[in-house]
Design a protein around this motif. Structure first.
Motif: not given
Length: 156
Positions: A61-67, A107-126
């Motif tokens: 799952p951790d590898e998948a989150k990075e992917l 654990g699909q939601p935790a994996v896709i958090n990788g994408a969601s968290e990146l978008l939040g880090e890069v775009l903030g509230d957007k």
């Protein structure tokens, strides 16, 4: 000259990749009015998948989150290819993530958090968005994860 979004990527130690060429008959991203819809983005790096297999079996799952994070970077590249500038993103509307899952992996939601968290880090509230995280039997090229993104652009 890099805009604010690409400067933020650089601060995070990330580089916007080249747009991943389509694997079939589709476009990486399409604009309709103020919206950009990306095709599903695989975790391709330099034209190939670094990892293949099912999450919960061959892929942790951790590898998948990075992917999933890599998929989101590829999605941003696809958005830029039709928007011209990532600073035109008004906000991310929706993220859909697909996880090639072992039969007992939930654990699909935790994996896709990788994408969601990146978008939040890069775009903030957007980068705040609606989302679906779906487990599937198999993805193209035996990829562990695939992510598509829909964004609204600032008019202009």
């Amino acid at each position: 000259m890099a805009g604010a979004v690409e400067s933020r990527l650089a601060e995070l130690g990330l580089t916007l990749p080249a747009v991943v060429p389509p694997l079939a008959s589709y476009q990486p991203a399409v604009r309709s009015g103020a919206y950009v819809y990306t095709s599903g983005q695989l975790p391709m790096v330099d034209g190939k998948l670094a990892v293949t297999g099912k999450v919960g079996a061959e892929v942790t799952p951790d590898e998948a989150k990075e992917l999933a994070k890599t998929c989101a970077l590829n999605a941003l590249a696809a958005v830029k290819s039709v928007a011209g500038d990532l600073d035109r993103i008004k906000h991310v509307v929706k993220v859909v993530g697909f996880v090639a899952s072992a039969s007992d992996f939930t654990g699909q939601p935790a994996v896709i958090n990788g994408a969601s968290e990146l978008l939040g880090e890069v775009l903030g509230d957007k980068g705040v968005h609606a989302r679906s995280a779906v487990g599937v039997a198999v993805l193209p090229l035996d990829a562990p994860v695939e992510v598509e993104v829909q964004v609204e652009l600032v008019e202009g």
